[in-house]
Every structure is written in C-alpha cells, then in structure tokens.
Design a protein around this motif. Structure first.
Motif, PDB file in Angstrom:
ATOM      1  N   ILE A 101       0.872  -1.180   0.000  1.00  0.00           N
ATOM      2  CA  ILE A 101       0.000   0.000   0.000  1.00  0.00           C
ATOM      3  C   ILE A 101       0.910   1.232   0.000  1.00  0.00           C
ATOM      4  CG2 ILE A 101      -1.980   1.083   1.145  1.00  0.00           C
ATOM      5  CD1 ILE A 101      -2.330  -1.633   2.635  1.00  0.00           C
ATOM      6  N   GLY A 102       1.672   1.360  -1.079  1.00  0.00           N
ATOM      7  CA  GLY A 102       2.758   2.345  -1.134  1.00  0.00           C
ATOM      8  C   GLY A 102       4.002   1.731  -0.527  1.00  0.00           C
ATOM      9  N   SER A 103       5.161   2.104  -1.045  1.00  0.00           N
ATOM     10  CA  SER A 103       6.377   1.448  -0.529  1.00  0.00           C
ATOM     11  C   SER A 103       6.685   1.881   0.897  1.00  0.00           C
ATOM     12  CB  SER A 103       7.564   1.682  -1.463  1.00  0.00           C
ATOM     13  OG  SER A 103       7.838   3.041  -1.596  1.00  0.00           O
ATOM     14  N   LYS A 104       6.197   3.045   1.305  1.00  0.00           N
ATOM     15  CA  LYS A 104       6.415   3.489   2.690  1.00  0.00           C
ATOM     16  C   LYS A 104       5.881   2.448   3.683  1.00  0.00           C
ATOM     17  CE  LYS A 104       5.373   7.459   5.684  1.00  0.00           C
ATOM     18  NZ  LYS A 104       4.644   8.743   5.708  1.00  0.00           N
ATOM     19  N   GLU A 105       4.712   1.905   3.342  1.00  0.00           N
ATOM     20  CA  GLU A 105       4.103   0.879   4.201  1.00  0.00           C
ATOM     21  C   GLU A 105       5.055  -0.310   4.365  1.00  0.00           C
ATOM     22  OE1 GLU A 105       2.836  -2.877   4.282  1.00  0.00           O
ATOM     23  OE2 GLU A 105       1.845  -2.207   2.450  1.00  0.00           O
ATOM     24  N   PRO A 130      10.910   7.028   7.499  1.00  0.00           N
ATOM     25  CA  PRO A 130      10.399   5.719   7.931  1.00  0.00           C
ATOM     26  C   PRO A 130      11.473   4.665   8.211  1.00  0.00           C
ATOM     27  CG  PRO A 130       9.131   6.511   6.066  1.00  0.00           C
ATOM     28  CD  PRO A 130      10.289   7.458   6.225  1.00  0.00           C
ATOM     29  N   TYR A 131      12.694   4.818   7.669  1.00  0.00           N
ATOM     30  CA  TYR A 131      13.749   3.856   8.013  1.00  0.00           C
ATOM     31  C   TYR A 131      13.965   3.870   9.529  1.00  0.00           C
ATOM     32  CZ  TYR A 131      15.043   4.668   3.065  1.00  0.00           C
ATOM     33  OH  TYR A 131      15.034   4.836   1.707  1.00  0.00           O
ATOM     34  N   THR A 132      13.938   5.070  10.101  1.00  0.00           N
ATOM     35  CA  THR A 132      14.192   5.219  11.533  1.00  0.00           C
ATOM     36  C   THR A 132      12.950   4.894  12.356  1.00  0.00           C
ATOM     37  OG1 THR A 132      15.809   6.929  11.051  1.00  0.00           O
ATOM     38  CG2 THR A 132      14.991   6.826  13.305  1.00  0.00           C
ATOM     39  N   ASN A 177      18.866   8.888  -4.543  1.00  0.00           N
ATOM     40  CA  ASN A 177      18.644   9.187  -3.135  1.00  0.00           C
ATOM     41  C   ASN A 177      17.722  10.386  -2.890  1.00  0.00           C
ATOM     42  OD1 ASN A 177      20.010  10.815  -0.524  1.00  0.00           O
ATOM     43  ND2 ASN A 177      19.703   8.621  -0.230  1.00  0.00           N
ATOM     44  N   ASN A 178      16.868  10.207  -1.906  1.00  0.00           N
ATOM     45  CA  ASN A 178      16.141  11.321  -1.314  1.00  0.00           C
ATOM     46  C   ASN A 178      16.787  11.546   0.050  1.00  0.00           C
ATOM     47  OD1 ASN A 178      14.346  13.134  -0.253  1.00  0.00           O
ATOM     48  ND2 ASN A 178      12.645  11.709  -0.057  1.00  0.00           N
ATOM     49  N   PRO A 179      17.319  12.698   0.372  1.00  0.00           N
ATOM     50  CA  PRO A 179      17.209  13.980  -0.315  1.00  0.00           C
ATOM     51  C   PRO A 179      18.387  14.386  -1.213  1.00  0.00           C
ATOM     52  CG  PRO A 179      18.095  14.344   1.878  1.00  0.00           C
ATOM     53  CD  PRO A 179      17.879  12.859   1.735  1.00  0.00           C
ATOM     54  N   ILE A 207      14.105   2.108  -4.253  1.00  0.00           N
ATOM     55  CA  ILE A 207      14.344   2.667  -5.589  1.00  0.00           C
ATOM     56  C   ILE A 207      13.126   3.465  -6.086  1.00  0.00           C
ATOM     57  CG2 ILE A 207      13.694   0.488  -6.736  1.00  0.00           C
ATOM     58  CD1 ILE A 207      15.982   1.086  -8.798  1.00  0.00           C
ATOM     59  N   ALA A 208      12.533   4.217  -5.139  1.00  0.00           N
ATOM     60  CA  ALA A 208      11.339   5.013  -5.463  1.00  0.00           C
ATOM     61  C   ALA A 208      11.568   5.980  -6.626  1.00  0.00           C
ATOM     62  CB  ALA A 208      10.876   5.796  -4.229  1.00  0.00           C
ATOM     63  N   TYR A 209      12.820   6.436  -6.813  1.00  0.00           N
ATOM     64  CA  TYR A 209      13.116   7.423  -7.874  1.00  0.00           C
ATOM     65  C   TYR A 209      13.869   6.817  -9.053  1.00  0.00           C
ATOM     66  CZ  TYR A 209      11.608  10.604  -4.274  1.00  0.00           C
ATOM     67  OH  TYR A 209      10.847  11.234  -3.323  1.00  0.00           O
ATOM     68  N   HIS A 236       9.859  -0.892  -4.703  1.00  0.00           N
ATOM     69  CA  HIS A 236       9.493  -0.109  -5.881  1.00  0.00           C
ATOM     70  C   HIS A 236       8.175   0.595  -5.595  1.00  0.00           C
ATOM     71  CE1 HIS A 236      12.403  -1.787  -8.884  1.00  0.00           C
ATOM     72  NE2 HIS A 236      12.564  -2.614  -7.874  1.00  0.00           N
ATOM     73  N   SER A 237       8.039   1.787  -6.157  1.00  0.00           N
ATOM     74  CA  SER A 237       6.850   2.578  -5.899  1.00  0.00           C
ATOM     75  C   SER A 237       6.289   3.091  -7.213  1.00  0.00           C
ATOM     76  CB  SER A 237       7.216   3.758  -5.004  1.00  0.00           C
ATOM     77  OG  SER A 237       6.141   4.658  -4.949  1.00  0.00           O
ATOM     78  N   LEU A 238       4.976   3.076  -7.352  1.00  0.00           N
ATOM     79  CA  LEU A 238       4.382   3.671  -8.550  1.00  0.00           C
ATOM     80  C   LEU A 238       4.151   5.173  -8.357  1.00  0.00           C
ATOM     81  CD1 LEU A 238       3.872   0.564  -8.877  1.00  0.00           C
ATOM     82  CD2 LEU A 238       1.887   1.169 -10.246  1.00  0.00           C
ATOM     83  N   SER A 239       4.374   5.641  -7.123  1.00  0.00           N
ATOM     84  CA  SER A 239       4.032   7.020  -6.745  1.00  0.00           C
ATOM     85  C   SER A 239       4.712   8.075  -7.596  1.00  0.00           C
ATOM     86  CB  SER A 239       4.393   7.259  -5.282  1.00  0.00           C
ATOM     87  OG  SER A 239       3.518   6.569  -4.437  1.00  0.00           O
ATOM     88  N   LYS A 240       6.054   8.044  -7.631  1.00  0.00           N
ATOM     89  CA  LYS A 240       6.800   9.089  -8.324  1.00  0.00           C
ATOM     90  C   LYS A 240       6.903   8.743  -9.819  1.00  0.00           C
ATOM     91  CE  LYS A 240       7.421  10.324  -4.019  1.00  0.00           C
ATOM     92  NZ  LYS A 240       8.308   9.613  -3.171  1.00  0.00           N
ATOM     93  N   THR A 241       6.980   7.441 -10.124  1.00  0.00           N
ATOM     94  CA  THR A 241       7.149   6.988 -11.504  1.00  0.00           C
ATOM     95  C   THR A 241       5.944   7.323 -12.381  1.00  0.00           C
ATOM     96  OG1 THR A 241       8.427   5.162 -10.603  1.00  0.00           O
ATOM     97  CG2 THR A 241       7.713   4.933 -12.873  1.00  0.00           C
TER      98      THR A 241
END
Ligand SMILES: *Cc1c(COP(=O)(O)O)cnc(C)c1O
Length: 386
Positions: A101-105, A130-132, A177-179, A207-209, A236-241
């Motif tokens: 449900i999004g890669s953040k999840e 979210p890593y932390t 990388n973000n940021p 690899i969101a970006y 992988h995320s469809l959000s930014k792609t």
C-alpha cells in the motif's frame, strides 16, 4: 482519564518541519505568493490510461471484495515483467513479489518481520524518515551511516565498528537518493551485496526514484548485481514513476524468505490493496514508455533550476537524479535559518536538510515539483541574495 502515549511514539524525533509549516500558513494568510519547492509530490496528474483502467475495473463487482494479502497474481506478474524489461532481473511472481500500500508501508513494516529489540539497523543520514521510525517501533537500534559530500553521499561501510556489525540485521540503501539526489555506482552496489553476505545482514534497497534521471544511463536496480537476490529486498513505488502518490500502490521484490516475512506481517495488519487500484497499477507497469514523457518534463525543470542557482552563485552539492536538488547553504547559516530566510524574505519554500537527520545539516532540498515558469520566478526572486 489521563491518556498517555506509548514510549515508542513519545520518543520519536521531533517534527522539524513544524515551524516551517506554521510560517508557510502565515505567509499564505497574508496573501504572499509563495512558491512551494518543499514537497516531494508530483504536481502533474496521473496519466489517462491508468485512470481509465481504474474506472473499468471498479465497475466489476469481482473487485469489490477483500483483496488477496499478497496482491493479485496479475499485478505481481506485471511487477515481475517490469523487473525483466527494465533491469533484466528474473523474478518469480508467486514467491518473490509482494504488493504494498505504497512502498512506505512496506519499508515501515519490514523491521517487524526481522528485528528483535536491541538488534541494530543501519540507516543513512540524511535519509527517508520511515527507516528510523520503523526501526524504533520494533525496539531496534538505529545506527547512523553518514552520507557525506566528501564520500559522494555514499555510506562508508568500512567505518562501521565490529560490535555494531555483529548486532546488525538490516541495512537500508536508497538510490537515486532522497534527499541528496545521488545515484549509486555499480561498485557501491557490489560492495553492499558482499557486505550483506559476509555479515549476514539483509540489504533493503529503496528505488522510489529509479525512473527519474537525467543522464543517458538508467540508474541500476540493486538486484542486477550478482548474488543480490540471496540477501536483498527492493522497494518499488508507482508514486513518483507514474504520478500516483495518492493511489497508494507499490511492491517489493527480492529474496523469497524476506518477501514471505514481510507478507506475514501484512496478513496481520492490512488486507491488501483495493483490486481496482491494482488493475490500474498493471496498466501503469505495462506502459513503461510513458516515463519518457515524465522525464522530459523534469529534465527541463532540472536544467532551469540548476543553471539558475549556479548563475546566482549558489553551491549545488548534488543534482544527479530524482526530482530533488541538494544545495549547500551559504556560509554562516544553518539549514533551518536559511530555509526560514527564503520563506520570510522571498516567499520560497525549501526543505531544511536537518529534517532528514543530523548529516543533512548545512543543506537544503529543492523539489522540482513546480512548472518552469514558477522556477524562473523563484530564481528571479533569489537574484542578489548572496
Ligand atoms: C516518496 C518516497 C517513497 C515512496 O513512497 P510511497 O509510499 O510508495 O508513496 C519511498 N522512499 C522514498 C525515499 C521516497 O521519497
């Protein structure tokens, strides 16, 4: 009754953007024309072919019921095909993919499957929060891997003390990388795969970006490296792609036991992604050529902002990929004081680097989520500030 928060959220690091948010609201109330280069959220709409797929799917009652926990086989097959087509990586859709449900999840849930209280998780700083927080929720101990300019924003794995390595179970890497916008070279990915094998540490790659890049070369997937699929999972995320941040859909691929562990946590927490959204996700993944159009849009903005900032005399620390530009703040200022100054004096919102961890201090992040016209306006306001 006295309501008391549990320690795990009482002790979360403070929300550093709160003051910026407050000021932003105040400026907007006063009618200032603010230019928001702070948010990492695409400004463009989701492509039509994806919206159409959702509309079709939603009419079918088959998609109205509880989805399967791991995701529609069709979606997992589309994810496997994506990995084959984009990265030439073979993935078994039945055992090596889980939908998210999004890669953040998935990133936040991963530690629940593998981290016991006291285990160490190696986390880049600056880095995606979210890593932390995911680590802290499980009672794991975050160990900070500084991403320094003099090391090209790559972590120095050799500098990690032996006793930390012994207690470490998981390492997070995130490229592009973000940021910082840095892209990982193949040699770093080879090193981190060897590191995982040697120390028995799970490698988690974000690899969101992966699709937002400017040079001729596409950023690598960690799974392209020999031996990676034995130690690694990749988010992988469809959000930014595909401009789909609001839809909440992504997937993880990689080592089957790691995927199964994450899947087991998810069966206990959520009940999968709305199947109509997964059908739309399939339509997105089956048309990777669309990303060429998106890259063209960001390319133009990227050229505009980086050339403009350099002309003014700013020191750009990194602007390799993703839709961010990582810039050093002028001498004598902190990330926060510089970000405040831009907001108060110029009506420009940027994100202070220290919001991503202590090694983000000294930098601010610009997001290319505004049209060229607005970027030009921001640049003209910045002229003469140094
Ligand atoms: C935006 C972002 C994500 C993607 O989040 P979703 O939950 O898939 O929308 C993941 N990692 C990083 C570093 C990000 O910036």
């Amino acid at each position: 009754m006295k309501i008391e928060l549990a320690d795990r959220i009482k002790h979360l690091p403070p929300y550093l953007f709160a003051e910026i948010d407050r000021l932003k609201q105040e400026q907007i109330r006063r009618g200032v024309d603010t230019i928001d280069l702070g948010v990492g959220d695409p400004d463009q709409p989701t492509p039509d072919h994806i919206i159409k797929a959702l509309c079709e799917a939603v009419k079918n009652p088959r998609h109205h019921r509880y989805p399967s926990y791991v995701g529609l086989l069709g979606f997992r097959e589309a994810a496997a095909q994506w990995m084959k087509r984009r990265y030439n990586v073979s993935i078994n859709p039945a055992t090596e993919v889980v939908s998210l449900i999004g890669s953040k999840e998935g990133i936040a849930n991963l530690p629940y499957a593998f981290i016991n209280p006291g285990d160490v998780v190696l986390i880049p700083s600056p880095g995606y929060p979210p890593y932390t927080s995911g680590t802290l929720f499980t009672g794991g101990k975050p160990y900070c891997l500084p991403l320094k300019r003099e090391n090209s924003f790559l972590p120095d794995l050799k500098a990690i003390p032996k006793d930390i390595l012994k207690r470490a179970k998981l390492i997070h890497v995130n490229y592009p990388n973000n940021p910082t916008s840095k892209v990982a070279p193949r040699s770093f990915y080879e090193e981190v795969v060897r590191f995982g094998h040697k120390n028995n540490i799970i490698v988690s790659s974000d690899i969101a970006y992966g699709e937002i890049y400017y040079g001729p070369e596409r950023p690598l997937s960690l799974l392209e490296i020999d031996g990676a699929k034995d130690v690694a999972i990749e988010f992988h995320s469809l959000s930014k792609t595909f401009n789909m941040t609001g839809w909440r859909i992504g997937f993880a691929v990689g080592q089957a036991d790691i995927i199964a562990g994450l899947g087991k946590i998810k069966t206990n927490i959520d009940s999968g992604i709305f199947e109509s959204v997964q059908m739309a996700g399939i339509a997105a993944l089956q048309k990777p050529a669309w990303t060429d159009l998106m890259r063209k849009v960001y390319q133009e903005r990227h050229t505009c902002l980086t050339t403009g900032l350099k002309k003014i005399g700013f020191d750009i620390a990194c602007a390799e990929a993703s839709f961010y530009v990582w810039m050093a703040v002028p001498r004598g200022l902190t990330s926060a004081t510089f970000a405040m100054k831009l907001l108060k004096e110029k009506g420009i919102i940027v994100t202070p680097g220290n919001g991503f961890g202590e090694y983000g201090e000294g930098y601010v992040r610009f997001a290319l989520t505004q049209e060229v016209k607005r970027l030009e306006e921001a640049l003209s306001r910045l002229k003469g500030i140094l």
